[in-house]
Design an enzyme around this catalytic site. Structure first.
Site, short mmCIF file in Angstrom:
data_model
loop_
_atom_site.label_atom_id
_atom_site.label_comp_id
_atom_site.label_asym_id
_atom_site.label_seq_id
_atom_site.Cartn_x
_atom_site.Cartn_y
_atom_site.Cartn_z
N THR A 45 0.95 -0.93 0.03
CA THR A 45 0.03 -0.15 0.06
C THR A 45 0.80 1.18 -0.07
OG1 THR A 45 -1.96 0.90 1.07
CG2 THR A 45 -0.27 0.09 2.65
N LYS B 202 3.70 1.27 -4.20
CA LYS B 202 3.37 0.46 -5.26
C LYS B 202 4.35 0.67 -6.31
CE LYS B 202 -1.58 0.46 -3.86
NZ LYS B 202 -3.00 0.66 -4.01
N ASN C 17 0.36 -3.98 -6.26
CA ASN C 17 -0.30 -4.17 -4.75
C ASN C 17 -0.10 -5.61 -4.32
OD1 ASN C 17 -2.33 -5.31 -5.95
ND2 ASN C 17 -3.95 -4.48 -4.94
N GLY D 274 -2.07 7.15 -8.29
CA GLY D 274 -1.79 5.62 -8.43
C GLY D 274 -3.29 4.92 -8.52
N ALA D 275 -4.18 5.43 -7.76
CA ALA D 275 -5.49 4.62 -7.86
C ALA D 275 -6.01 4.39 -9.05
CB ALA D 275 -6.44 4.99 -6.56
N PRO E 87 -4.56 18.90 -15.34
CA PRO E 87 -5.17 18.01 -16.57
C PRO E 87 -3.88 17.50 -17.38
CG PRO E 87 -5.36 20.41 -16.60
CD PRO E 87 -4.82 20.42 -15.39
N TYR F 11 -12.97 5.18 2.01
CA TYR F 11 -13.91 4.59 3.13
C TYR F 11 -13.77 4.95 4.38
CZ TYR F 11 -10.15 1.45 3.28
OH TYR F 11 -8.90 0.87 3.56
P1 NDP Z 1 -2.48 9.84 -5.00
O1 NDP Z 1 -1.93 10.68 -4.05
O2 NDP Z 1 -1.47 9.03 -6.12
O3 NDP Z 1 -3.45 10.93 -5.99
C1 NDP Z 1 -4.25 11.93 -5.71
C2 NDP Z 1 -5.15 12.35 -6.89
O4 NDP Z 1 -6.28 13.17 -6.09
C3 NDP Z 1 -4.46 13.30 -7.66
O5 NDP Z 1 -4.98 13.18 -8.90
C4 NDP Z 1 -4.84 14.60 -7.24
O6 NDP Z 1 -4.65 15.74 -8.19
C5 NDP Z 1 -6.11 14.54 -6.69
N1 NDP Z 1 -6.51 15.37 -5.60
C6 NDP Z 1 -6.08 15.49 -4.22
N2 NDP Z 1 -6.73 16.26 -3.59
C7 NDP Z 1 -7.61 16.94 -4.48
C8 NDP Z 1 -8.57 18.12 -4.54
N3 NDP Z 1 -8.69 18.66 -3.29
N4 NDP Z 1 -9.33 18.30 -5.25
C9 NDP Z 1 -9.18 17.36 -6.61
N5 NDP Z 1 -8.46 16.68 -6.78
C10 NDP Z 1 -7.51 16.27 -5.77
O7 NDP Z 1 -3.55 8.98 -4.44
P2 NDP Z 1 -4.12 7.55 -4.66
O8 NDP Z 1 -4.36 7.68 -6.27
O9 NDP Z 1 -3.20 6.62 -4.29
O10 NDP Z 1 -5.63 7.32 -3.81
C11 NDP Z 1 -6.47 8.05 -4.09
C12 NDP Z 1 -7.85 7.58 -3.29
O11 NDP Z 1 -8.10 6.21 -3.43
C13 NDP Z 1 -7.53 7.71 -1.94
O12 NDP Z 1 -8.58 8.09 -1.13
C14 NDP Z 1 -7.24 6.35 -1.43
O13 NDP Z 1 -7.71 6.00 -0.01
C15 NDP Z 1 -8.23 5.48 -2.31
N6 NDP Z 1 -7.91 4.13 -2.42
C16 NDP Z 1 -8.83 3.22 -2.25
C17 NDP Z 1 -8.45 1.91 -2.59
C18 NDP Z 1 -9.74 0.73 -2.17
O14 NDP Z 1 -9.64 -0.50 -2.17
N7 NDP Z 1 -10.81 1.16 -1.86
C19 NDP Z 1 -7.50 1.35 -3.06
C20 NDP Z 1 -6.63 2.36 -3.60
C21 NDP Z 1 -6.89 3.81 -3.31
P3 NDP Z 1 -3.44 16.28 -8.66
O15 NDP Z 1 -2.87 15.58 -9.77
O16 NDP Z 1 -3.91 17.54 -9.35
O17 NDP Z 1 -2.51 16.57 -7.39
#
Ligand code: NDP
Length: 272
Positions: free
Chosen positions: A62, A66, A87, A130-131, A154, A217
């Protein structure tokens, strides 16, 4: 001796994975143990190799490891290779197999648990971290009519378009780029909800949505899901189902046994 597995991350103490896999092991009578393993931020590989030398059979990986897990694997499944993120690690002889089960977890939760088919649908995926990256290919494999990727920055959505556009019909932009379009399914894969924030989406976008889904969640209401419901989304769901389904796929990779997910989802929902 019990076969040993763990989830590795930093932080990791909050992880529900030990609870989920322990429930799977009991349900399927597997002689295994599963714990949480904290790795120093600069010590991922050393912690993995130590676990492996002590007889560990596999790991879930996690945040924030990853990408390092992807680099450490000596063999990758197709979906992990294309997602460029891992993962799930499985140790077999000299080999380290790397897989990514996040995407199939999301697909199974939407299609099997929520009973919403993805084929032919217009899907909006918010986020480009990443997600989001891990779920694009499995979503495209269900042949939606469109997968639109919207991100606050973007350029990152455009990079994902470049990476995945040969696998299906994708478009990319910022949140306002899609303001005048309608979507059947809207998935929040941003981390905005972690900070109680709401991505700047126009409210009108939810008018025709059958489902608004947040990968996050927690016990308290999630602002994105509340907003989506208020503006017309017919159904809302958080990421618990995805979490359990991705875990079930990892369990299958390690043990070649498919656990039942519904009782574990219900148990988790009663706890978080
Ligand atoms: P990352 O840090 O890799 O990416 C974060 C993303 O969120 C980026 O696209 C970022 O945009 C965007 N972002 C952050 N803050 C804001 C905001 N205020 N407004 C708009 N966009 C925003 O995180 P992950 O991709 O690893 O995780 C994302 C979510 O997915 C988390 O909540 C995580 O807990 C959840 N998750 C759940 C899983 C499950 O099994 N249920 C598995 C994996 C993840 P920018 O590029 O502009 O910075």
């Amino acid at each position: 001796m019990l076969d040993s597995y763990a989830v590795i991350g930093n932080p990791v103490s909050h992880s529900k994975s030990p609870l989920i896999h322990t429930a799977f092991a009991q349900q399927t009578n597997q002689a295994m143990q599963y714990v949480a393993l904290l790795a120093p931020l600069d010590g991922f590989e050393a912690t993995v190799q130590d676990f492996r030398q002590r007889g560990g059979k596999g790991l879930n990986v996690t945040v924030p490891f990853k990408l390092e897990a992807y680099q450490l694997a000596t063999r990758l499944t197709e979906r992990a290779g294309i997602a460029q993120a891992v993962n799930t690690l499985k140790f077999e002889n000299d080999e380290i197999l790397g897989d990514n089960t996040d995407g199939i977890g999301l697909v199974r939760d939407i299609e099997c648990n929520l009973a919403i088919p993805l084929a032919g649908k217009r899907i909006l995926l918010m986020g480009a971290g990443g997600a989001a990256q891990g779920v694009i290919l499995p979503l495209l494999q269900q042949q939606p009519a469109l997968l639109a990727i919207a991100n606050r920055t973007p350029e990152k959505a455009a990079a994902l378009w470049k990476q995945f556009n040969t696998y299906g019909n994708i478009s990319a932009g910022d949140f306002l780029y899609f303001a005048d379009e309608h979507f059947d399914i809207i998935i929040n894969a941003t981390s905005a909800s972690l900070h109680n924030a709401l991505p700047e989406l126009p409210a009108s976008i939810f008018a025709q949505a059958a489902l608004a889904y947040d990968m996050m969640y927690r016990q308290e209401p999630i602002p994105f899901l509340k907003f989506a419901r208020q503006h017309g989304a017919q159904q809302i769901a958080d990421g618990i189902g995805m979490l359990v389904e991705q875990a079930a796929e990892s369990f299958f990779i390690w043990r070649n046994v498919r656990p039942q997910t519904k009782p574990v989802i219900a148990k988790l929902k009663s706890l978080v």
